[in-house]
Scaffold this motif. Structure first.
Motif, PDB file in Angstrom:
ATOM      1  N   HIS A  70       0.829  -1.198   0.000  1.00 42.12           N
ATOM      2  CA  HIS A  70       0.000   0.000   0.000  1.00 42.12           C
ATOM      3  C   HIS A  70       0.869   1.255   0.000  1.00 42.12           C
ATOM      4  O   HIS A  70       0.505   2.270  -0.611  1.00 42.12           O
ATOM      5  CB  HIS A  70      -0.931  -0.002   1.212  1.00 42.12           C
ATOM      6  CG  HIS A  70      -2.007   1.036   1.135  1.00 42.12           C
ATOM      7  ND1 HIS A  70      -2.945   1.080   0.120  1.00 42.12           N
ATOM      8  CD2 HIS A  70      -2.295   2.102   1.941  1.00 42.12           C
ATOM      9  CE1 HIS A  70      -3.760   2.110   0.296  1.00 42.12           C
ATOM     10  NE2 HIS A  70      -3.384   2.750   1.393  1.00 42.12           N
ATOM     11  N   ARG A  71       2.021   1.186   0.671  1.00 41.50           N
ATOM     12  CA  ARG A  71       2.951   2.317   0.654  1.00 41.50           C
ATOM     13  C   ARG A  71       3.511   2.543  -0.745  1.00 41.50           C
ATOM     14  O   ARG A  71       3.714   3.670  -1.175  1.00 41.50           O
ATOM     15  CB  ARG A  71       4.099   2.062   1.638  1.00 41.50           C
ATOM     16  CG  ARG A  71       3.676   1.939   3.089  1.00 41.50           C
ATOM     17  CD  ARG A  71       3.084   3.212   3.613  1.00 41.50           C
ATOM     18  NE  ARG A  71       2.665   3.078   5.006  1.00 41.50           N
ATOM     19  CZ  ARG A  71       1.916   3.971   5.642  1.00 41.50           C
ATOM     20  NH1 ARG A  71       1.492   5.044   4.987  1.00 41.50           N
ATOM     21  NH2 ARG A  71       1.561   3.787   6.897  1.00 41.50           N
ATOM     22  N   VAL A 327      -8.584  -6.059   4.487  1.00 41.54           N
ATOM     23  CA  VAL A 327      -8.188  -4.656   4.257  1.00 41.54           C
ATOM     24  C   VAL A 327      -7.832  -4.436   2.788  1.00 41.54           C
ATOM     25  O   VAL A 327      -8.244  -3.458   2.161  1.00 41.54           O
ATOM     26  CB  VAL A 327      -7.008  -4.262   5.165  1.00 41.54           C
ATOM     27  CG1 VAL A 327      -6.499  -2.865   4.798  1.00 41.54           C
ATOM     28  CG2 VAL A 327      -7.424  -4.298   6.624  1.00 41.54           C
ATOM     29  N   GLY A 328      -7.047  -5.365   2.214  1.00 45.49           N
ATOM     30  CA  GLY A 328      -6.698  -5.252   0.798  1.00 45.49           C
ATOM     31  C   GLY A 328      -7.923  -5.378  -0.078  1.00 45.49           C
ATOM     32  O   GLY A 328      -8.057  -4.673  -1.096  1.00 45.49           O
ATOM     33  N   HIS A 329      -8.835  -6.257   0.279  1.00 47.30           N
ATOM     34  CA  HIS A 329     -10.097  -6.443  -0.461  1.00 47.30           C
ATOM     35  C   HIS A 329     -10.932  -5.166  -0.419  1.00 47.30           C
ATOM     36  O   HIS A 329     -11.514  -4.753  -1.422  1.00 47.30           O
ATOM     37  CB  HIS A 329     -10.859  -7.619   0.156  1.00 47.30           C
ATOM     38  CG  HIS A 329     -12.080  -8.023  -0.614  1.00 47.30           C
ATOM     39  ND1 HIS A 329     -12.040  -8.422  -1.937  1.00 47.30           N
ATOM     40  CD2 HIS A 329     -13.398  -8.092  -0.234  1.00 47.30           C
ATOM     41  CE1 HIS A 329     -13.266  -8.724  -2.350  1.00 47.30           C
ATOM     42  NE2 HIS A 329     -14.111  -8.527  -1.337  1.00 47.30           N
ATOM     43  N   LEU A 330     -10.968  -4.539   0.759  1.00 42.39           N
ATOM     44  CA  LEU A 330     -11.726  -3.308   0.940  1.00 42.39           C
ATOM     45  C   LEU A 330     -11.117  -2.168   0.121  1.00 42.39           C
ATOM     46  O   LEU A 330     -11.834  -1.384  -0.502  1.00 42.39           O
ATOM     47  CB  LEU A 330     -11.755  -2.937   2.421  1.00 42.39           C
ATOM     48  CG  LEU A 330     -12.561  -1.691   2.810  1.00 42.39           C
ATOM     49  CD1 LEU A 330     -14.040  -1.897   2.517  1.00 42.39           C
ATOM     50  CD2 LEU A 330     -12.345  -1.361   4.288  1.00 42.39           C
ATOM     51  N   MET A 331      -9.781  -2.081   0.127  1.00 40.67           N
ATOM     52  CA  MET A 331      -9.110  -1.018  -0.637  1.00 40.67           C
ATOM     53  C   MET A 331      -9.365  -1.180  -2.136  1.00 40.67           C
ATOM     54  O   MET A 331      -9.525  -0.194  -2.855  1.00 40.67           O
ATOM     55  CB  MET A 331      -7.609  -1.024  -0.345  1.00 40.67           C
ATOM     56  CG  MET A 331      -7.259  -0.498   1.039  1.00 40.67           C
ATOM     57  SD  MET A 331      -5.496  -0.216   1.278  1.00 40.67           S
ATOM     58  CE  MET A 331      -4.856  -1.903   1.174  1.00 40.67           C
ATOM     59  N   ASN A 406      -3.118  -3.731  -4.420  1.00 36.10           N
ATOM     60  CA  ASN A 406      -4.218  -4.114  -3.525  1.00 36.10           C
ATOM     61  C   ASN A 406      -4.345  -5.638  -3.451  1.00 36.10           C
ATOM     62  O   ASN A 406      -4.634  -6.193  -2.387  1.00 36.10           O
ATOM     63  CB  ASN A 406      -5.539  -3.501  -4.007  1.00 36.10           C
ATOM     64  CG  ASN A 406      -5.643  -2.025  -3.689  1.00 36.10           C
ATOM     65  OD1 ASN A 406      -5.005  -1.539  -2.752  1.00 36.10           O
ATOM     66  ND2 ASN A 406      -6.435  -1.300  -4.463  1.00 36.10           N
ATOM     67  N   GLU A 407      -4.150  -6.301  -4.595  1.00 38.18           N
ATOM     68  CA  GLU A 407      -4.192  -7.771  -4.607  1.00 38.18           C
ATOM     69  C   GLU A 407      -3.042  -8.361  -3.802  1.00 38.18           C
ATOM     70  O   GLU A 407      -3.202  -9.367  -3.100  1.00 38.18           O
ATOM     71  CB  GLU A 407      -4.147  -8.277  -6.056  1.00 38.18           C
ATOM     72  CG  GLU A 407      -5.455  -8.114  -6.812  1.00 38.18           C
ATOM     73  CD  GLU A 407      -6.583  -8.918  -6.183  1.00 38.18           C
ATOM     74  OE1 GLU A 407      -6.379 -10.122  -5.901  1.00 38.18           O
ATOM     75  OE2 GLU A 407      -7.655  -8.331  -5.958  1.00 38.18           O
TER      76      GLU A 407
END
Length: 475
Positions: A70-71, A327-331, A406-407
């Protein structure tokens, strides 16, 4: 045919004998060479600078330390827009369009850093390009060498003698038109072909099959434009009683077509189809996002529903029991919604711009300069359509990059370490650098269908005038 050839030959002799015409050719030749040199040097320099910084950006990007995916998506990526191969000839909107765009997660940025933004106000008066000389100055040359071609014959009585000897008005106008056109084409299209040949001989890597097709079409387009100007010149001369009257009429027409109508088209388009500002554009997107929901708000209705649907799909009661990092799924879902909204608003804005530009396209049926200008920018890849296509391709790349990270976050980052776990930087190097997919000539012309119809209209009009018109000249 012999009489037409004789008329053409006489027209050539008259032009060559005119010292002022020869001086103008010399002046225009110097201007063409100067503008070609400036255009080529500027294009090469700009592309060299952009390639240099693009390599630096890519270098820094792939050599990041191990990071949370994410960074990395927030680290962003800077893309530079390469100037088209034929932009040395036709500047189009190049100086006013941005040349770089910063790509990052959750945000769609605009293309920034235009040359106009770093220049003084003199740029507003226009730039001296080869296309500008051929579009605006060469018609003045045609008007000068042709304004008296029939009007002077009228005033001194020679026209009556020629008509009495059996030379038809149709042949006379055709011969005079071809005479002016062939001389102008030999000089200026010849110079254009020479400059193109030299430019691509010096930079052979620029000459691809697509660029060659665009170059051939551009040369044909300007050739047709010169014929239209020659036809109009002879027609005005034929309808005028004196050469001075014809010259004044042609100059007024030049001011109307080259200055007044283009500016009017721009202003009328903005009045009838007003566009919103960048701030309003971003505000509308933010307002729509508020209506849908906030992925950072644990009590948000939309994302609570999304969470419930996800849990139901996988048959679990808590996100901790999911086979991936929620969290990754939500993003990924938040990015999808943001992108969808942005593209909808962007398409709406582009539709407004298209409507504004349609005014100039419709005026092409009465103004050949507007017809040529629109098609010239399209053919050389320096028009709004190519600029917007770059934006759309970079946005598609940005979205794909963001969803890739994100994946990674979804499948390779532990839920308990969503903000701290890092991945090996080799995973960042797996992504290919952005490469703009260049469009072909037919794609460029498909965005100018109305203007192409205007070109066809002018061709048919001239053909009909020689087939059915000019049976009699009012003496």
């Amino acid at each position: 045919m012999n009489s037409i050839k004789n008329i053409i030959a006489v027209e050539w002799k008259n032009i060559i004998r005119t010292k002022t015409a020869m001086v103008l050719i010399g002046v225009f030749a110097v201007l063409l060479l100067f503008s070609a040199f400036i255009g080529i040097e500027n294009k090469v320099e700009q592309n060299s600078i952009r390639h240099k910084y693009q390599e630096q950006v890519h270098d820094h990007y792939v050599n990041q330390p191990d990071r949370n995916p994410h960074r990395v998506s927030h680290y962003g990526y800077l893309v530079f827009r390469e100037r088209p191969a034929l932009s040395f000839f036709e500047f189009g909107i190049e100086s006013f369009a941005g040349n770089s765009i910063f790509l990052e997660a959750h945000r769609q940025n605009t293309v920034n850093l235009s040359e106009a933004g770093f220049s003084n106000g003199m740029l507003r008066f226009g730039e001296l390009s080869m296309a500008l000389i051929l579009q605006l100055l060469v018609p003045l040359f045609i008007f000068f060498i042709g304004y008296g071609t029939l009007a002077d014959l009228k005033s001194n009585g020679v026209l009556k003698i020629m008509l009495a000897q059996g030379v038809s008005a149709k042949k006379l106008i055709l011969g005079k038109t071809l005479g002016i056109f062939s001389f102008t084409t030999a000089v200026f299209i010849g110079a254009l072909l020479l400059i193109f040949t030299i430019a691509f001989a010096v930079y052979p890597e620029e000459l691809t099959a697509a660029v060659l097709m665009r170059s051939i079409f551009a040369v044909g387009l300007y050739t047709a434009y010169f014929f239209i100007c020659s036809w109009v010149t002879v027609l005005i001369s034929a309808k005028s009683s004196r050469g001075g009257t014809a010259l004044i009429s042609l100059i007024v027409m030049w001011m109307l077509c080259g200055i007044i109508l283009p500016k009017m088209a721009q202003n009328v388009g903005q009045v009838i189809f007003p566009s919103i500002s960048k701030l309003e554009f971003e505000t509308h997107i933010a307002e729509d996002l508020e209506q849908i929901g906030d992925s950072h708000d644990p009590e948000d209705a939309y994302y609570n529903t999304f969470k419930a649907e996800t849990l139901a799909e996988y048959g679990v009661d808590d996100v901790k029991d999911l086979p991936f990092n929620y969290v990754g799924h939500l993003m990924a879902e938040g990015e999808r919604i943001t992108t969808q909204l942005y593209r909808a608003h962007f398409d709406e804005l582009i539709d407004t711009y298209d409507k504004q530009n349609s005014i100039a396209a419709y005026l092409s049926f009465v103004d050949p300069y507007l017809m040529l200008r629109n098609l010239s920018m399209a053919v050389t890849g320096t028009d709004m359509a190519h600029y917007l296509d770059f934006q759309k391709q970079t946005e598609a790349y940005r979205y794909e990059q963001t969803q890739y990270f994100n994946e990674l976050h979804k499948n390779e980052i532990e839920a308990e370490q969503s903000g701290t776990q890092r991945l090996d930087n080799s995973r960042f190097k797996e992504r290919e650098t952005f490469q703009y997919t260049k469009r072909g000539l037919f794609w460029a012309l498909s965005n100018q269908l109305t203007t192409l119809l205007a070109l066809l209209f002018w061709v048919i009009l001239i053909g009909l005038s020689f087939s059915f018109g000019f049976k009699k000249i009012n003496l």
